[in-house]
Scaffold this motif. Structure first.
Motif, PDB file in Angstrom:
ATOM      1  N   GLY A   1       7.315  14.844  -2.437  1.00  0.00           N
ATOM      2  CA  GLY A   1       6.830  14.423  -3.744  1.00  0.00           C
ATOM      3  C   GLY A   1       7.042  15.440  -4.843  1.00  0.00           C
ATOM      4  N   TYR A   2       7.724  16.547  -4.527  1.00  0.00           N
ATOM      5  CA  TYR A   2       7.983  17.603  -5.507  1.00  0.00           C
ATOM      6  C   TYR A   2       9.480  17.897  -5.546  1.00  0.00           C
ATOM      7  N   ALA A   3       9.943  18.449  -6.658  1.00  0.00           N
ATOM      8  CA  ALA A   3      11.351  18.793  -6.819  1.00  0.00           C
ATOM      9  C   ALA A   3      11.471  19.932  -7.815  1.00  0.00           C
ATOM     10  N   ARG A   4      12.570  20.677  -7.699  1.00  0.00           N
ATOM     11  CA  ARG A   4      12.825  21.761  -8.639  1.00  0.00           C
ATOM     12  C   ARG A   4      13.406  21.188  -9.917  1.00  0.00           C
ATOM     13  N   GLY A   5      13.154  21.905 -11.024  1.00  0.00           N
ATOM     14  CA  GLY A   5      13.695  21.494 -12.296  1.00  0.00           C
ATOM     15  C   GLY A   5      15.080  22.052 -12.513  1.00  0.00           C
TER      16      GLY A   5
ATOM     17  N   ASN B   1       3.701  24.657  -4.049  1.00  0.00           N
ATOM     18  CA  ASN B   1       4.232  23.328  -3.702  1.00  0.00           C
ATOM     19  C   ASN B   1       5.506  23.417  -2.866  1.00  0.00           C
ATOM     20  N   GLU B   2       5.669  24.512  -2.116  1.00  0.00           N
ATOM     21  CA  GLU B   2       6.807  24.680  -1.224  1.00  0.00           C
ATOM     22  C   GLU B   2       6.338  24.787   0.216  1.00  0.00           C
ATOM     23  N   ILE B   3       7.213  24.418   1.140  1.00  0.00           N
ATOM     24  CA  ILE B   3       6.948  24.569   2.566  1.00  0.00           C
ATOM     25  C   ILE B   3       8.181  25.179   3.226  1.00  0.00           C
ATOM     26  N   CYS B   4       7.976  25.779   4.376  1.00  0.00           N
ATOM     27  CA  CYS B   4       9.076  26.362   5.145  1.00  0.00           C
ATOM     28  C   CYS B   4       9.645  25.265   6.038  1.00  0.00           C
TER      29      CYS B   4
ATOM     30  N   SER C   1      11.795  29.410 -12.178  1.00  0.00           N
ATOM     31  CA  SER C   1      10.583  30.211 -12.060  1.00  0.00           C
ATOM     32  C   SER C   1       9.327  29.352 -12.036  1.00  0.00           C
ATOM     33  N   LEU C   2       9.440  28.114 -12.500  1.00  0.00           N
ATOM     34  CA  LEU C   2       8.290  27.212 -12.473  1.00  0.00           C
ATOM     35  C   LEU C   2       8.019  26.678 -11.083  1.00  0.00           C
ATOM     36  N   GLY C   3       8.956  26.878 -10.163  1.00  0.00           N
ATOM     37  CA  GLY C   3       8.773  26.381  -8.810  1.00  0.00           C
ATOM     38  C   GLY C   3       8.989  24.889  -8.708  1.00  0.00           C
TER      39      GLY C   3
END
Length: 450
Positions: A230-234, A216-219, A240-242
């Motif tokens: 629509g995604y975020a780090r915890g 769920n990451e992009i450069c 480590s969960l991304g």
């Protein structure tokens, strides 16, 4: 002797003429001062009306209501009305308290189901108000398609010719028009700068990361991976969960499985037109979710309201003379202005050195030693050193207010309940100068501000 009397008469006449002239000039100066005050009041009233219109327009914009006025905040993007396409309008119920602008005038909603709500017209999901004509709805692409393209129904972005949608959801030029982060050649090919590489279609340059981006990451920048839309780090300890999906509002009794998509726990479900997981409940519980049939749990920044059975914005104890229109954002009533954390009353002519503004254009004059609650009302007047209400030139005092003499009879005839209440209050204050009846509790319970 006759000449002496004649000269004396002339001097007396001149003296009288001088006195009359000075009185006329003084009266004229008072009239000019009154006209200046009236003009200042008119300008202040005009500014208040303009401010009210701006605030109302801003509120209506947040509520997506219908208006033909151009908004102050124009969103980016090229969403235009589609020829031959007339999207249906939807309706929404909004708490009527948001439309209250005067403290003493309670708003009754126009809803036939609940008088605490107003029914307003909004654009349906996937559409938004056209920034140049709020009577029309246009497709909504959110942060996509901000330039060099059209937003189509369904949130699709159609780029202009010789433009292509890149990794930032923006339409960028392709060769021979241009090559962002690269150079165009005459043969129509693009050579990317250092840190960028051609995408799969070989039509634009995208950032290059030395390591493969995680789930769920992009450069987004050379050598830097970020979470996709629509995604975020915890928390730090869960890096480590991304990147994890975000759901706004919170899923309640469920977990977020994709951006703004909730999966409910057993025995919980979603209401119609809602995304949070709730229990069966007969409350409206807007801006919250039902824990059981009789309990509404509000989101952060909101508080439960018994009248609307919903969660309304919370401003704490700092919005006594206003309406909380969003968490921590208090809009003051007419006649009040924001002073630090609170809305304070404004008296246009001031209250004098010995008075205090306790309501719009109402001064408080101390008549008995004691706390602020022992102040006497003085509407449209000011207070002197003795704690008495005084009126400006041309006005006369009638019980607890200043008005023109010819308006006293009319006011007394049209407002008998208020006149009687004012007389009773004046009588209570008169008694309070000498003694208090029934102790402290009864004294406070009989005051006019309760």
């Amino acid at each position: 002797m006759g000449k002496l009397l004649h000269k004396l008469a002339i001097q007396v006449s001149l003296m009288l003429m001088f006195i009359c002239l000075m009185q006329a000039l003084d009266f004229h100066e008072q009239q000019l001062q009154q006209q200046t005050l009236d003009e200042q009041l008119r300008l202040q009233h005009q500014q208040q009306m303009q401010q009210q219109q701006r605030e109302q327009q801003l509120l209506l914009r947040h509520a997506s209501t219908t208006t033909t006025r151009k908004p102050y905040v124009i969103p980016q993007g090229l969403s235009l009305p589609q020829r031959g396409i007339n999207p249906p309008k939807c309706f929404r119920e909004v708490p009527a308290v948001f439309f209250q602008y005067d403290k003493d005038v309670k708003i009754v909603g126009n809803s036939t189901i609940d008088r605490y709500f107003n029914v307003i017209e909004v654009c349906c999901k996937g559409w938004r108000r056209y920034e140049y004509d709020w009577s029309r709805c246009v497709p909504d692409c959110g942060d996509r398609c901000q330039e060099n393209g059209f937003c189509l129904p369904g949130g699709r972005c159609q780029c202009f010719n010789d433009f292509v949608l890149n990794y930032r959801n923006n339409c960028v030029p392709t060769c021979p028009l241009g090559c962002p982060h690269g150079q165009c050649f005459l043969n129509g090919t693009c050579r990317c700068d250092k840190g960028f590489e051609l995408d799969g279609s070989k039509r634009f340059c995208q950032p290059q990361c030395n390591t493969t981006c995680g789930h769920n990451e992009i450069c987004m920048e050379p050598g830097k991976c970020v979470c996709a839309e629509g995604y975020a780090r915890g928390l730090r300890e869960s890096d480590s969960l991304g990147c994890q999906p975000m759901c706004i509002p919170d899923c309640g009794y469920g977990h977020c499985v994709a951006p703004n998509q909730c999966e409910c726990f057993p025995n919980y479900k979603k209401r119609e037109n809602r995304s949070s997981c709730e229990s069966d409940c007969y409350y409206r519980c807007e801006n919250g979710f039902c824990a059981n049939r009789t309990t509404c749990v509000c989101q952060n920044g909101y508080r439960y309201d018994q009248n609307t059975t919903s969660c309304l914005p919370d401003c704490g104890d700092d919005c006594e003379n206003g309406v909380c229109i969003s968490p921590g954002n208090c809009r003051c009533f007419n006649g009040y202005v924001r002073n630090r954390q609170r809305c304070e009353a404004v008296c246009d002519r001031g209250c004098g050195f010995y008075g205090r503004c306790i309501a719009p254009n109402v001064c408080g004059c101390a008549v008995v030693p004691g706390p602020f609650s022992s102040y006497q009302r003085c509407e449209n007047g000011y207070c002197n050193a003795e704690g008495h209400c005084r009126c400006v030139v041309g006005k006369t005092r009638f019980i607890d207010m200043c008005m023109s003499p010819d308006a006293v009879t009319t006011y007394a005839a049209m407002n008998p309940p208020r006149v009687n209440a004012s007389l009773m209050h004046e009588f209570d204050l008169l008694l309070g100068r000498h003694f208090t009846l029934g102790g402290v509790d009864m004294y406070h319970s009989s005051m006019w501000w309760v």
